[in-house]
Design an enzyme around this catalytic site. Structure first.
Site, PDB file in Angstrom:
ATOM      1  N   LYS A 120      24.847 -44.880 -12.025  1.00  0.00           N
ATOM      2  CA  LYS A 120      25.681 -43.668 -12.116  1.00  0.00           C
ATOM      3  C   LYS A 120      26.150 -43.253 -10.729  1.00  0.00           C
ATOM      4  O   LYS A 120      25.530 -43.596  -9.706  1.00  0.00           O
ATOM      5  CB  LYS A 120      24.943 -42.519 -12.808  1.00  0.00           C
ATOM      6  CG  LYS A 120      23.700 -41.967 -12.078  1.00  0.00           C
ATOM      7  CD  LYS A 120      23.986 -40.940 -10.998  1.00  0.00           C
ATOM      8  CE  LYS A 120      22.744 -40.623 -10.179  1.00  0.00           C
ATOM      9  NZ  LYS A 120      23.012 -40.027  -8.885  1.00  0.00           N
ATOM     10  N   GLY A 175      21.034 -43.612  -4.481  1.00  0.00           N
ATOM     11  CA  GLY A 175      21.900 -42.546  -5.006  1.00  0.00           C
ATOM     12  C   GLY A 175      22.669 -42.981  -6.236  1.00  0.00           C
ATOM     13  O   GLY A 175      23.542 -42.268  -6.724  1.00  0.00           O
ATOM     14  N   LEU A 176      22.330 -44.161  -6.768  1.00  0.00           N
ATOM     15  CA  LEU A 176      23.053 -44.697  -7.931  1.00  0.00           C
ATOM     16  C   LEU A 176      22.244 -44.578  -9.222  1.00  0.00           C
ATOM     17  O   LEU A 176      22.628 -45.135 -10.258  1.00  0.00           O
ATOM     18  CB  LEU A 176      23.428 -46.168  -7.678  1.00  0.00           C
ATOM     19  CG  LEU A 176      24.401 -46.390  -6.521  1.00  0.00           C
ATOM     20  CD1 LEU A 176      24.571 -47.876  -6.216  1.00  0.00           C
ATOM     21  CD2 LEU A 176      25.768 -45.769  -6.847  1.00  0.00           C
ATOM     22  N   GLY A 227      19.432 -45.860 -10.141  1.00  0.00           N
ATOM     23  CA  GLY A 227      18.848 -47.110 -10.657  1.00  0.00           C
ATOM     24  C   GLY A 227      17.496 -46.900 -11.328  1.00  0.00           C
ATOM     25  O   GLY A 227      17.313 -47.287 -12.486  1.00  0.00           O
ATOM     26  N   GLY A 228      16.570 -46.252 -10.621  1.00  0.00           N
ATOM     27  CA  GLY A 228      15.228 -46.041 -11.175  1.00  0.00           C
ATOM     28  C   GLY A 228      15.276 -45.149 -12.412  1.00  0.00           C
ATOM     29  O   GLY A 228      14.584 -45.406 -13.407  1.00  0.00           O
ATOM     30  N   SER A 229      16.109 -44.107 -12.366  1.00  0.00           N
ATOM     31  CA  SER A 229      16.245 -43.191 -13.512  1.00  0.00           C
ATOM     32  C   SER A 229      16.816 -43.933 -14.717  1.00  0.00           C
ATOM     33  O   SER A 229      16.384 -43.745 -15.853  1.00  0.00           O
ATOM     34  CB  SER A 229      17.187 -42.038 -13.164  1.00  0.00           C
ATOM     35  OG  SER A 229      16.716 -41.346 -12.039  1.00  0.00           O
ATOM     36  N   ASP A 246      17.493 -36.980 -13.380  1.00  0.00           N
ATOM     37  CA  ASP A 246      18.677 -37.752 -13.796  1.00  0.00           C
ATOM     38  C   ASP A 246      18.423 -38.586 -15.052  1.00  0.00           C
ATOM     39  O   ASP A 246      19.358 -39.194 -15.584  1.00  0.00           O
ATOM     40  CB  ASP A 246      19.096 -38.717 -12.678  1.00  0.00           C
ATOM     41  CG  ASP A 246      19.599 -37.997 -11.433  1.00  0.00           C
ATOM     42  OD1 ASP A 246      19.836 -36.778 -11.508  1.00  0.00           O
ATOM     43  OD2 ASP A 246      19.758 -38.670 -10.400  1.00  0.00           O
TER      44      ASP A 246
END
Ligand code: C5P
Length: 291
Positions: A13, A101-102, A104-106, A139
């Site tokens: 995202k 900030g993309l 990824g983990g979320s 997120d």
């Protein structure tokens, strides 16, 4: 009968706008943000394991495969919520840079919830999944549904928006990880926009107005991120030299630029190859939707 494997994609995202509107007593910050899914994704594959076992493998050697990985935590929380005794092995193939900030983990955590609902043939209880997601991270509820959405509260309260017009998206990352907590901590009270008004961005999205979206890109967290990591500002400036509208995503350090033509996106990507550690061309993505 041997249980089939199930695969699930975890989409990255960006935040088209992110306004921090206040600091809360619980240590989090209130914000108004517009989340947008990208086509760039990780892939999770679920297969059977011994009863009660939750194990994880990944293509990134430095990534923890234990309790401090959100994927593992998501699986355990879902298992407990539904009282599941079956075990699962999750293989995580990462393409999204870590702590970038993309989301990824979320998104991996959200894909774990979706994938395990399918793998264990659980009911689609959307509000329960949203609650578990919100416990995993601010997120994660957005990543559960994806698409284009307004996030308020600490980002977990969602309202779906009109799908964004299609954009090519060039991502550039300076090659280091950033702690979200550290960026929020470095934000000064005077930099918080208590009266933040994001109606121009919302109107542009509602109207399908590409130029309006480009004009209203904005992120409060650029201020502390640029202060702590001047290299992020340098990278943003390099991207802006291509003539594009550029913004840092989330708490950084990835910066992104949006394009309406592939030709312009290709040219920007080529111009940035030598300026960033990682440059990637992707597109906006419509998301999963609520099932
Ligand atoms: O929710 P999540 O675990 O992703 O947040 C990581 C950290 O970022 C939090 O511990 C908090 O320090 C900060 N944060 C915040 N306000 C938000 C979201 C995150 O202060 N809305």
């Amino acid at each position: 009968m041997k249980q089939k494997q199930v695969s699930e994609k975890a989409y990255a995202k960006i935040n088209l706008i992110l306004k921090v509107t206040g600091k809360r007593a619980d240590g989090y910050h209130n914000l108004q943000t517009v989340f947008q899914s990208l086509a760039l994704h990780d892939v999770l594959t679920f297969s059977a394991a011994a009863p009660d076992e939750v194990s994880l493998s990944t293509n990134i050697p430095t990534l923890s495969t234990e309790a401090d990985n959100l994927v593992w935590l998501a699986a355990v929380k879902l298992k407990e919520f539904y009282g599941i005794r079956k075990g699962v092995h999750i293989d995580l193939q990462k393409n999204i840079p870590i702590a970038a900030g993309l989301g990824g983990g979320s998104s991996d955590a959200a894909a774990t919830l979706r994938g395990l609902v399918r793998f264990w043939q659980l009911p689609w209880e959307w509000s329960s999944l949203q609650k578990i997601a919100a416990q995993l991270g601010s997120d994660v509820p957005f990543c559960l549904q994806g698409g284009t959405a307004l996030g308020t509260g600490r980002g977990e309260k969602l309202r779906s928006l009109m799908p964004l017009p299609f954009f090519y998206v060039v991502l550039a990352n300076p090659g280091f990880a950033v702690s979200t907590a550290a960026i929020y901590k470095a934000l000064r009270s005077a930099e918080i926009e208590e009266t933040a008004n994001i109606s121009d961005m919302l109107q542009a999205i509602e109207a399908g107005d590409c130029q309006g979206v480009l004009t209203h890109l904005s992120n409060t967290l650029e201020i502390p991120a640029f202060r702590l990591y001047p290299a992020v500002q340098v990278l943003k400036n390099e991207m802006e030299k291509t003539g594009a509208a550029v913004l840092m995503s989330g708490s950084g350090p990835t910066v992104f630029a949006l394009f309406t033509t592939k030709q312009a996106a290709d040219a920007a990507k080529a111009a940035l190859e030598k300026k960033a550690k990682w440059v990637y061309l992707t597109t906006t993505h419509a998301g999963i939707g609520r099932r």
